[in-house]
Design a protein around this motif. Structure first.
Motif, PDB file in Angstrom:
ATOM      1  N   ASN A 121       0.822  -1.209   0.000  1.00  0.00           N
ATOM      2  CA  ASN A 121       0.000   0.000   0.000  1.00  0.00           C
ATOM      3  C   ASN A 121       0.859   1.265   0.000  1.00  0.00           C
ATOM      4  N   ASP A 145      -6.733   2.743   2.314  1.00  0.00           N
ATOM      5  CA  ASP A 145      -6.274   1.352   2.390  1.00  0.00           C
ATOM      6  C   ASP A 145      -4.995   1.259   3.235  1.00  0.00           C
ATOM      7  N   SER A 149      -4.532  -0.736   6.806  1.00  0.00           N
ATOM      8  CA  SER A 149      -3.555  -1.816   6.993  1.00  0.00           C
ATOM      9  C   SER A 149      -2.594  -1.508   8.140  1.00  0.00           C
TER      10      SER A 149
END
Length: 210
Positions: A121, A145, A149
């Motif tokens: 990411n 995202d 994470s």
């Protein structure tokens, strides 16, 4: 002698440059896989480089999805013969060390898969900025995202640089319209913040067991 042009306009030139980059990523991944299998590279160095190649590949293949709908076909057309790379990039999607749970730098409290997700990411977000993907509706999902994470990893403190900076950027972007674009200065600052946070993230992993 007659000069042979490889492209007719800027768009076509960019397409061929992207083709060349995709070719290079696949070839580099094949060489990396062979080096790992032959113990020419350490698992740690292999994993770091493999994460980068996978993230670069995902970003570029997404950009080229209309012109290169099939990576296997692309590899076949250019006679690449890179089965290990195709498996790593298309089938597995994570380094062999993560796939076999052989990461030495991550404690049992942290999932190797989540670490891999964070790295991908980070690099995807940085690559997207380099490709001038600066519209809010392009940048926001990537940062969202990444933030998600990072929050999955218990080894990172609540005030970890990456968490706080991504939260600030997400808050800033949420006040803008979907079609609004980051200014050159904003994009440069965001890339700097991402790179700084990524370096801090990687530095934190070896000390996860302390």
């Amino acid at each position: 002698m007659e000069v042979v042009k490889l492209w007719n306009d800027k768009r076509e030139r960019e397409m061929y440059e992207n083709f060349a980059e995709l070719y290079a990523i696949i070839k580099a991944t094949e060489k990396l896989e062979k080096a790992y299998i032959r113990d020419i590279i350490t698992p740690s160095n292999y994993e770091t480089e493999c994460h980068k190649l996978i993230a670069h590949f995902k970003t570029l293949s997404s950009t080229l999805k209309d012109t290169v709908p099939s990576i296997e076909r692309f590899a076949d057309v250019y006679k690449m013969d890179c089965p290990a790379a195709i498996n790593r990039l298309l089938v597995s999607g994570v380094p062999a060390t993560v796939e076999h749970r052989a990461t030495a730098s991550v404690t049992s409290s942290a999932s190797a898969a989540v670490v891999a997700e964070c790295v991908q990411n980070f690099i995807t977000a940085m690559d997207s900025l380099k490709l001038n993907m600066v519209a809010v509706d392009q940048v926001f999902p990537l940062l969202s995202d990444l933030s998600s994470s990072l929050n999955k990893l218990s080894i990172l403190p609540p005030d970890f640089e990456g968490k706080t900076k991504m939260k600030d950027w997400i808050g800033r972007l949420s006040k803008m319209g979907a079609s609004d674009e980051l200014t050159e200065q904003q994009a440069r600052q965001l890339h700097f913040d991402l790179e700084s946070s990524y370096n801090s993230f990687m530095a934190a992993l070896p000390h996860a067991g302390n």
